[in-house]
Every structure is written in structure tokens, then in C-alpha cells.
Design an enzyme around this catalytic site. Structure first.
Site, PDB file in Angstrom:
ATOM      1  N   CYS A 135       0.829  -1.206   0.000  1.00  0.00           N
ATOM      2  CA  CYS A 135       0.000   0.000   0.000  1.00  0.00           C
ATOM      3  C   CYS A 135       0.868   1.261   0.000  1.00  0.00           C
ATOM      4  O   CYS A 135       1.401   1.654   1.045  1.00  0.00           O
ATOM      5  CB  CYS A 135      -0.929  -0.001   1.215  1.00  0.00           C
ATOM      6  SG  CYS A 135      -1.943   1.486   1.334  1.00  0.00           S
ATOM      7  N   CYS A 138      -0.367   4.098   2.223  1.00  0.00           N
ATOM      8  CA  CYS A 138      -0.117   3.905   3.659  1.00  0.00           C
ATOM      9  C   CYS A 138       1.354   4.132   4.005  1.00  0.00           C
ATOM     10  O   CYS A 138       1.669   4.725   5.023  1.00  0.00           O
ATOM     11  CB  CYS A 138      -0.456   2.466   4.085  1.00  0.00           C
ATOM     12  SG  CYS A 138      -1.924   1.771   3.345  1.00  0.00           S
ATOM     13  N   ASP A 139       2.248   3.629   3.181  1.00  0.00           N
ATOM     14  CA  ASP A 139       3.641   3.517   3.609  1.00  0.00           C
ATOM     15  C   ASP A 139       4.645   4.358   2.816  1.00  0.00           C
ATOM     16  O   ASP A 139       5.815   4.423   3.189  1.00  0.00           O
ATOM     17  CB  ASP A 139       4.076   2.042   3.558  1.00  0.00           C
ATOM     18  CG  ASP A 139       3.255   1.184   4.511  1.00  0.00           C
ATOM     19  OD1 ASP A 139       2.859   1.709   5.571  1.00  0.00           O
ATOM     20  OD2 ASP A 139       2.998   0.010   4.200  1.00  0.00           O
TER      21      ASP A 139
END
Ligand code: NAP
Length: 311
Positions: A135, A138-139
Site C-alpha cells: 500500500c 499507507c507507507d
């Protein structure tokens, strides 16, 4: 055969399932949550979550999802480990086989999510959350000014590569063939981006370094020449698709060609009394906050239906 009867059964214990459980429990429906084969869902394999509103300092994905569960239990939701192996949605109450037990429920909320597809290398699996991610939203932030690699040849891989150029010093897109599945516009944007390097006919045979507990590089192989070479990499994003967890519902719930539940508006499916929540229906946003919102919607619809039916 003896069936255990419930008002609301929620399948899945990620953001969507837990939020549905909080709302259903606060409506006194005593929901039963079947945790599924990946308890906690995608958040359980995420590190720091910095985009969930209300936590300016961020918090760990597993902590966030555990807190949601605790909140649901506080209001009376019951949790049971296991997965639904069979479902009969042909009549209400619906019947579900959870491991060796059959349970019945008036309303079903399907929040089983979509699992990221992985390469399947042992080193990749060991380093998930330690530099390997599925992701970018997200990261990506954790790889400021670092060397980033993305795997895949579809729209997701292109989109993630372009997104990750905001953070990385350089982004290398690796694809196993020389033809892409992505749309032409995404291919053009990717190919012409000054920070993106594209390696076709290339696969990853190993992710380094398990002994350090962090991603430091990869072993690449050209599938045409057979040549192997090591590359330094700090972050590895696998973008080779997702698989919605809808197997027990094939032939019952209306699914799209990739297996995602087809929404009939709000949280409704083609079957009255079965609601969807989160990534099992949503191939676009896939965020903790959108899944939580979808769980809330499903629980509100469940509550209204049961109320309307006099339960
Ligand atoms: P996808 O289109 O199915 O592409 C998956 C890619 O991963 C393919 O290129 C495939 O290679 C590769 N792949 C699969 N298994 C692999 C493996 N084991 N090792 C190496 N490579 C592997 O998936 P997606 O990109 O996630 O897209 C899913 C759907 O969402 C698509 O319909 C897409 O158009 C849509 N989407 C749209 C947007 C947008 O419009 N902005 C953004 C994201 C996604 P092969 O080609 O060799 O099979």
C-alpha cells in the site's frame, strides 16, 4: 442439526467489520464477528498509520484495529476466531458454516476484505511491514529520499509508482513481461516520468535482508537473458492485484468479474439482509477510514432492516 441463531453476523475483523460491530453493538443487536483468516485485516500488516483522523501523532495499524475491536467488545460484540467455509444465502435466516459449526443469522454483513496478492517469496513475506508493503498510500511517506521499487504491470503499479515519486529519490518499476495491463495514459505517464525507471521482463527472486529485518535490496532476474543482478532498494511495493475474499458467496451474491461484490446502493447487495462493507466491495479507495465508514453504513442499514421487520 442445531443452529445458533443471531441477529447480525459480521464477517471480517478489519476496519469495516470492527466499525460495523461497534455500531451494531451500540444498537443492542449483539453482533457476532467472525474474525476471518487475516484477523485485523490489512491494518494488521501495516506499520504506522498517519492518515486516520484523530491521531495526529499516528499509531500502529495493529494497535488501531485492536482498539476498534476493544471498543466493539465494550458494547457487547462477540468475537469468534475462524472463517466461513460455506454459506447458504438462499433463504433467511442465512446459514453459515464456521469451521465445524453452522450458525444462523437474520442479517449478514460481509466485510471480508480483499487480500493483497504477493509474490510468494519467503523473504518477501518475512519483510512485510519492514520495507515490503502492498500500500503506497499507507507507507510511501516512510521512504523519503530513498530507493523505491514497485512490482506489477497494471494500473495499480503505475499509479503507485507515480505516487511514490513524491517521496523516493528514484522509483524503479519492475514487470515480469514487456506488455502492460495498465491503461495507455498510465503507461505514458509512467514511462515519461523523470524519476521512474522501468525494467520489463524482470522478476524478483529474493528480497534482502532477512537477517537484518529490513529491506536492503533485491535479486533481480531478466526472464529473457536469464541474467541475475542485485540492486539496492529501501522500500519494495508489491502492486500485483488484490483478491476479494468472496469465495463462499460465488453463485449467490452478485460479484463482478474480479470477484468484488456489486453494490446495489448504500451497503446493499443483491440479497435483502446481506450488506457489504469495505474492500470486499471497494476496489478504488481501500483506506482504513473509508472501510470504517462503510462498516458504519452497513450496520445502520442492518439495524433499520431489523427494526422494520420487527426484530
Ligand atoms: P491487474 O490489472 O490485475 O494487474 C496486475 C499486474 O500484476 C499484472 O501486470 C500482472 O502481470 C502482475 N502480476 C500478477 N501476479 C504477478 C506475480 N506473481 N508476479 C509478478 N507480477 C504479477 O491489477 P491492478 O493493477 O491492481 O488493477 C486492478 C483493477 O483496478 C484493474 O481493472 C485496474 O484497471 C483498476 N485500477 C484502476 C486504476 C485507475 O484507473 N486509476 C488504478 C488502480 C487500479 P501480467 O500482466 O504478466 O499478468
Amino acid at each position: 442439526m442445531k443452529f445458533l441463531m443471531h441477529n447480525v453476523v459480521i464477517l471480517g475483523s478489519g476496519c469495516a467489520g470492527n466499525t460495523a460491530a461497534i455500531y451494531a453493538a451500540r444498537a443492542n443487536l449483539k453482533p457476532l464477528v467472525i474474525t476471518g483468516h487475516e484477523p485485523g485485516g490489512q491494518l494488521s500488516i501495516t506499520s504506522l498509520v498517519e492518515n486516520f483522523p484523530g491521531f495526529p501523532e499516528g499509531l500502529d495499524g495493529p494497535v488501531l484495529v485492536d482498539r476498534m475491536k476493544e471498543q466493539a467488545q465494550h458494547f457487547g460484540a462477540e468475537y469468534r476466531d475462524g472463517s466461513v467455509l460455506e454459506a447458504d444465502l438462499s433463504q433467511r435466516p442465512f446459514r453459515l458454516r464456521v469451521e465445524n459449526d453452522w450458525i444462523e443469522t437474520r442479517v449478514l454483513i460481509v466485510a471480508t476484505g480483499a487480500s493483497a496478492r504477493w509474490l510468494g517469496l519467503e523473504s518477501e513475506q518475512k519483510l512485510i511491514g519492514k520495507g515490503v508493503s502492498s500500500c503506497a498510500t499507507c507507507d510511501g511517506f516512510f521512504f523519503r529520499d530513498k530507493q523505491i521499487m514497485v512490482v506489477g504491470g497494471g494500473d495499480s503499479a503505475m499509479e503507485e509508482s507515480i505516487f511514490l515519486t513524491r517521496f523516493g529519490r528514484k522509483v524503479t518499476l519492475v514487470h515480469r513481461r514487456d506488455q502492460f495491463r495498465a491503461s495507455k495514459i498510465m503507461i505514458d505517464r509512467t514511462m515519461s516520468h523523470p524519476k521512474i525507471e522501468v525494467l520489463t521482463n524482470t522478476v524478483i527472486d529474493e528480497v534482502y535482508d532477512m537477517s537484518k529485518g529490513a529491506v536492503t535490496g533485491v535479486k533481480l532476474r531478466n526472464t529473457v537473458t536469464g541474467e541475475s543482478a542485485n540492486r539496492d532498494v529501501d522500500g519494495l511495493f508489491i502492486a500485483i492485484g488484490h483478491v476479494p475474499n468472496t469465495k463462499p458467496f460465488v453463485g449467490q451474491l452478485e460479484l463482478d468479474p474480479d470477484g468484488y461484490i456489486v453494490s446495489k446502493g448504500g451497503a446493499r447487495t443483491n440479497i435483502t439482509g446481506v450488506f457489504h462493507a469495505g474492500d470486499v466491495q471497494d476496489r478504488t479507495y481501500r483506506q482504513a477510514i473509508t472501510a470504517a465508514g462503510a462498516g458504519c453504513m452497513a450496520a445502520i442499514e442492518a439495524e433499520r432492516l431489523l427494526e422494520h421487520e420487527g426484530h
